[in-house]
Design an enzyme around this catalytic site. Structure first.
Site, PDB file in Angstrom:
ATOM      1  N   HIS A 197       0.748  -1.381   0.061  1.00  0.00           N
ATOM      2  CA  HIS A 197       0.163   0.075   0.096  1.00  0.00           C
ATOM      3  C   HIS A 197       0.740   1.296   0.055  1.00  0.00           C
ATOM      4  O   HIS A 197       1.302   1.852   1.054  1.00  0.00           O
ATOM      5  CB  HIS A 197      -0.877  -0.255   1.084  1.00  0.00           C
ATOM      6  N   PRO A 204      -5.959  -5.215  11.111  1.00  0.00           N
ATOM      7  CA  PRO A 204      -7.502  -5.181  11.319  1.00  0.00           C
ATOM      8  C   PRO A 204      -7.803  -3.713  11.772  1.00  0.00           C
ATOM      9  O   PRO A 204      -7.512  -3.509  12.900  1.00  0.00           O
ATOM     10  CB  PRO A 204      -7.649  -6.309  12.405  1.00  0.00           C
ATOM     11  N   ASP A 230      -9.266   6.745   7.656  1.00  0.00           N
ATOM     12  CA  ASP A 230     -10.680   6.631   7.432  1.00  0.00           C
ATOM     13  C   ASP A 230     -11.466   5.160   7.978  1.00  0.00           C
ATOM     14  O   ASP A 230     -12.560   5.340   8.822  1.00  0.00           O
ATOM     15  CB  ASP A 230     -11.236   6.836   5.983  1.00  0.00           C
ATOM     16  N   GLY A 231     -10.711   4.101   7.621  1.00  0.00           N
ATOM     17  CA  GLY A 231     -11.200   2.846   7.861  1.00  0.00           C
ATOM     18  C   GLY A 231     -11.082   2.521   9.557  1.00  0.00           C
ATOM     19  O   GLY A 231     -12.245   1.985   9.895  1.00  0.00           O
ATOM     20  N   HIS A 261      -4.067   3.695  -3.462  1.00  0.00           N
ATOM     21  CA  HIS A 261      -4.552   2.842  -1.932  1.00  0.00           C
ATOM     22  C   HIS A 261      -3.514   1.551  -1.889  1.00  0.00           C
ATOM     23  O   HIS A 261      -2.683   1.390  -0.799  1.00  0.00           O
ATOM     24  CB  HIS A 261      -5.685   2.491  -1.385  1.00  0.00           C
ATOM     25  N   SER A 280     -21.966  -9.714  37.926  1.00  0.00           N
ATOM     26  CA  SER A 280     -22.215 -10.835  37.302  1.00  0.00           C
ATOM     27  C   SER A 280     -20.843 -11.519  37.317  1.00  0.00           C
ATOM     28  O   SER A 280     -20.563 -12.898  37.322  1.00  0.00           O
ATOM     29  CB  SER A 280     -22.801 -10.731  35.998  1.00  0.00           C
ATOM     30  N   ASP A 309     -31.747 -16.845  31.058  1.00  0.00           N
ATOM     31  CA  ASP A 309     -31.617 -15.570  30.002  1.00  0.00           C
ATOM     32  C   ASP A 309     -31.707 -16.407  28.368  1.00  0.00           C
ATOM     33  O   ASP A 309     -31.709 -15.631  27.689  1.00  0.00           O
ATOM     34  CB  ASP A 309     -30.176 -15.214  30.137  1.00  0.00           C
ATOM     35  N   ARG A 333     -22.278 -19.851  36.139  1.00  0.00           N
ATOM     36  CA  ARG A 333     -23.131 -18.883  37.141  1.00  0.00           C
ATOM     37  C   ARG A 333     -23.631 -19.863  38.417  1.00  0.00           C
ATOM     38  O   ARG A 333     -23.820 -19.208  39.354  1.00  0.00           O
ATOM     39  CB  ARG A 333     -24.151 -18.548  36.162  1.00  0.00           C
TER      40      ARG A 333
HETATM   41  C1  LIG Z   1     -11.373  -4.737  10.198  1.00  0.00           C
HETATM   42  C2  LIG Z   1     -10.837  -4.539   8.505  1.00  0.00           C
HETATM   43  N1  LIG Z   1     -11.650  -4.446   7.549  1.00  0.00           N
HETATM   44  C3  LIG Z   1     -11.248  -4.323   6.107  1.00  0.00           C
HETATM   45  C4  LIG Z   1      -9.813  -4.441   5.912  1.00  0.00           C
HETATM   46  C5  LIG Z   1      -9.328  -4.140   4.538  1.00  0.00           C
HETATM   47  N2  LIG Z   1      -8.940  -2.879   4.428  1.00  0.00           N
HETATM   48  C6  LIG Z   1      -7.758  -2.422   4.474  1.00  0.00           C
HETATM   49  S1  LIG Z   1      -7.468  -0.903   4.215  1.00  0.00           S
HETATM   50  C7  LIG Z   1      -8.955  -0.412   3.868  1.00  0.00           C
HETATM   51  C8  LIG Z   1      -9.512   0.913   3.457  1.00  0.00           C
HETATM   52  C9  LIG Z   1      -8.894   1.720   4.614  1.00  0.00           C
HETATM   53  O1  LIG Z   1      -9.373   2.932   4.133  1.00  0.00           O
HETATM   54  P1  LIG Z   1      -8.434   4.317   4.685  1.00  0.00           P
HETATM   55  O2  LIG Z   1      -8.256   3.988   6.201  1.00  0.00           O
HETATM   56  O3  LIG Z   1      -8.973   5.390   4.301  1.00  0.00           O
HETATM   57  O4  LIG Z   1      -6.964   4.054   4.105  1.00  0.00           O
HETATM   58  P2  LIG Z   1      -6.413   4.693   2.890  1.00  0.00           P
HETATM   59  O5  LIG Z   1      -7.251   4.089   1.590  1.00  0.00           O
HETATM   60  O6  LIG Z   1      -6.628   6.106   3.113  1.00  0.00           O
HETATM   61  O7  LIG Z   1      -5.068   4.218   2.854  1.00  0.00           O
HETATM   62  C10 LIG Z   1      -9.657  -1.932   3.965  1.00  0.00           C
HETATM   63  C11 LIG Z   1     -11.164  -1.925   3.922  1.00  0.00           C
HETATM   64  C12 LIG Z   1      -8.728  -4.332   6.965  1.00  0.00           C
HETATM   65  N3  LIG Z   1      -7.799  -4.204   6.963  1.00  0.00           N
HETATM   66  N4  LIG Z   1      -9.548  -4.380   8.565  1.00  0.00           N
END
Ligand SMILES: Cc1ncc(C[n+]2csc(CCOP(=O)(O)OP(=O)(O)O)c2C)c(N)n1
Length: 662
Positions: free
Chosen positions: A29, A119, A156-157, A260, A382, A467, A518
């Site tokens: 990336h 993640p 953003d992610g 990206h 609990s 429950d 429990r």
């Molecule tokens: C929990 C999770 N879901 C999906 C992904 C796959 N993934 C990696 S980067 C990305 C996009 C992230 O966007 P952003 O944070 O804006 O990064 P940029 O495009 O600016 O590098 C995704 C969906 C991941 N790594 N972790």
């Protein structure tokens, strides 16, 4: 050279190392490192307190690359700053088997990688735990020894993931003012512009959770620096929304999702070299730029030396305690108090739920292990995770040892990872076992990172009763046992619970889940034994020399196994009961030991109020399993056990049929 030119060249070194490494690996990336290079340059040259010559200096600032896909940003920084184990060869070997430069940053691969990320959102939530650990330790050891910041770069992610709100809410509530999150606000993710799927005002969201917020141009070094200054001055945790262009400098791909996650290609890289005025060949950093970076790597050397002087001058007892806790050693007195406690249990034979037994064990442990930090995701009463020693941690008051995490299981688990990674504390927390599903991504990372984190998970079967099936774990023990390097303990009584707790604390490189009931359970370990029997994962609890039947069980089903054994013996069939508190530890035993525990009785039965998955290890394909085959039901637990056929009678019937050759 004018300051701005110098900054640009330093930032461009990150950009070119990153795009060239991705190109060579033919995967990775480039967009994030190129877009966030200015932010990283400002942070690492003007603010970050760290020293490549002592990467684990306890009072260093932590830097978390929450957007782990931008790993080349971190690897470039570590190389440029002079971290010895991050050589140019490692950069050239980006994403290759055996390199330190894995696809996503992995804790333990190279110094300077503070946590494993990838993640999305986990790093941000880890950072909350790190910032919390910093304050907890500061409250105990003072400003002289503990006084640092936690910086995060999130995309953003990270902010779109649900875990972010759990982390943000907790940090805002506790007022973790030393946490500074820089949001790489480039408006781009994989599918295209973020506007395809989100219109959240992130700044307003953080502000609503009690954060200080500021926006800046993420390509203007002075504006970034001013924002960081403002963040450091504010007592609240800070969000810096830094507007950036993904793939900054790449003529046709910058600002698009094409920057990206794939190599830019030779033509685009050549055009980027031209656009940014960079003549150096791939993996060559011009000496003036490398020198400037290496000098930046020395920025905090004096601070580090002064810190060591303060540590040396500190009161001997305080210093010893600080060093012990940062090493992760347990206090010397633990074994003795556990032994005394086990003696008492053997005499008292309490009939208690194992969640209560866990509280009793913790009462003993917390008295002698001051670094445990308890908590619960709003189920304190609990989960029985609070003891007399653990006063609550409150906003602005970090002298306590108990975190009210709120209803934030995922954020809690990830924060605990951050606390463990920070060092100096041993985090444990509680929720219902069924909600381990809400914690699982972080639990898996605890295992991958080999962290000592203890997940107390109560209400561990249909035994929770009324429950009903939404709350009754069925597949969870099997699912957690499937995680590599994760010790799932399911103790059968108060003595086993104490032993499992001892093992979890001693387990420096493996996280633990302690599954607890429990409902009340009788004492099954009625005589004092010095050895920790649970340490072997499975052991014979009751046996006959000429056993025809072996019954394996864990936790609450041991009671049923023992009752079944008595009935079988009354019918003239010798039988053994093997308690299986931990699959993971059993697998670590010698083949001889394993064979002796499994034994050679003709009929093998396993009982667990969960699914069969995993038990064939003990009973074979043709063994008898007494447990669950589907979801549970709502009702008093005794009735549920009868309804689902998890009874001593069912075990005896099945075993008797097998003995008769049916
Ligand atoms: C929990 C999770 N879901 C999906 C992904 C796959 N993934 C990696 S980067 C990305 C996009 C992230 O966007 P952003 O944070 O804006 O990064 P940029 O495009 O600016 O590098 C995704 C969906 C991941 N790594 N972790």
């Amino acid at each position: 050279m004018p300051q701005r030119d110098k900054h640009d060249r330093m930032a461009n070194a990150i950009r070119f190392l990153s795009m060239d490494a991705v190109e060579k690996a033919n995967s990775g990336h480039p967009g994030l490192p190129m877009g966030a290079a200015d932010i990283a340059t400002v942070l690492f040259t003007r603010f970050l307190k760290h020293d490549p010559h002592e990467p684990r200096w306890p009072d260093r600032d932590r830097f978390v690359l929450s957007a782990g896909h931008g790993s080349m940003l971190l690897y470039s920084l570590l190389y440029l700053l002079g971290y010895e184990d991050m050589s140019i060869e490692e950069i050239q070997n980006f994403r290759q088997l055996g390199s330190k430069t894995a696809g996503h940053p992995e804790y333990g691969h190279a110094s300077g990688i503070e946590t494993t990320t990838g993640p999305l959102g986990q790093g941000l939530a880890n950072a909350v735990g790190m910032a919390l650990a910093e304050r907890l330790l500061n409250a105990r050891f003072g400003d002289d020894l503990v006084d640092h910041h936690t910086y995060v770069l999130a995309g953003d992610g990270c902010l779109m993931e649900g875990i972010s709100q759990e982390a943000v809410g907790l940090a805002g509530h506790l007022g973790l003012g030393r946490l500074i999150v820089v949001f790489d606000d480039n408006g781009i993710s994989i599918d295209g512009p973020v506007s395809l799927s989100d219109s959240t005002d992130q700044v307003a969201r953080f502000a609503a959770s009690g954060w200080h917020t500021v926006r800046c141009d993420g390509h203007d070094p002075d504006a970034i620096a001013a924002a960081v200054e403002a963040a450091r001055a504010d007592p609240r945790p800070s969000l810096i929304a830094a507007r950036t262009t993904i793939g900054f400098g790449a003529p046709t791909r910058a600002g698009t999702s094409k920057a990206h996650g794939s190599p830019l290609g030779a033509d685009e890289i050549a055009a980027t070299r031209k656009a940014l005025g960079w003549d150096a060949k791939p993996f060559v950093v011009p000496s003036d730029v490398l020198d400037a970076w290496r000098l930046a790597g020395l920025n905090s050397a004096r601070q580090r030396k002064e810190w060591h002087k303060r540590l040396e001058a500190a009161d001997a007892e305080l210093r010893g305690e600080f060093e012990r806790r940062m090493r992760g050693d347990l206090p010397g007195g633990l074994d003795a108090v556990i032994a005394d406690y086990k003696r008492k249990l053997a005499a008292d034979k309490p009939k208690v739920a194992t969640r209560k037994a866990s509280e009793m064990a913790l009462e003993v442990i917390n008295a002698v292990v001051p670094e445990t930090i308890g908590g619960s995701a709003d189920l304190t009463g609990s989960n029985n995770t609070k003891t007399s020693q653990t006063a609550p941690v409150k906003p602005g008051d970090f002298s306590g040892r108990y975190i009210y995490y709120g209803i934030r299981e995922h954020g809690m688990a990830a924060a605990m990872n951050g606390m463990a990674l920070h060092g100096g504390v041993i985090p444990y927390s509680g929720t219902f076992l069924v909600f381990s599903d809400y914690c699982r991504p972080a639990m898996r990372l605890a295992s991958l990172m080999e962290q000592r984190v203890v997940f107390v998970m109560t209400h561990d079967s249909i035994g929770l009763g009324e429950d009903g099936p939404t709350h009754q774990p069925v597949e969870h023990l099997a699912a957690l046992r499937a995680i590599p390097n994760h010790a799932v303990f399911r103790p059968a009584d108060a003595t086993e619970t104490a032993e499992c707790w001892q093992l979890a604390l001693e387990s420096r490189h493996t996280p633990s889940t302690i599954a607890l009931t429990r409902q009340n359970l009788p004492a099954v370990r009625t005589e004092y034994v010095e050895d920790n029997l649970c340490a072997r994962g499975a052991y014979e609890l009751a046996g006959d020399d000429d056993a025809e039947v072996t019954i394996f069980a864990s936790g609450s089903e041991i009671e049923i196994a023992l009752a079944a054994r008595e009935k079988l013996r009354a019918d003239g069939h010798g039988a053994r009961v093997v308690s299986v508190p931990c699959f993971e530890l059993f697998e670590k035993q010698s083949a001889e030991y394993q064979a002796s525990v499994i034994g050679d009785a003709g009929v093998r039965v396993a009982i667990e109020a969960g699914v069969r998955l995993g038990w064939d290890r003990f009973i074979g394909n043709d063994g008898v399993f007494v447990g669950m085959t589907g979801f549970g039901a709502s009702g008093p637990y005794e009735k549920l056990y009868r309804h689902f056929g998890i009874t001593a009678e069912a075990v005896v019937d099945a075993a008797t049929k097998r003995l008769a050759g049916a």
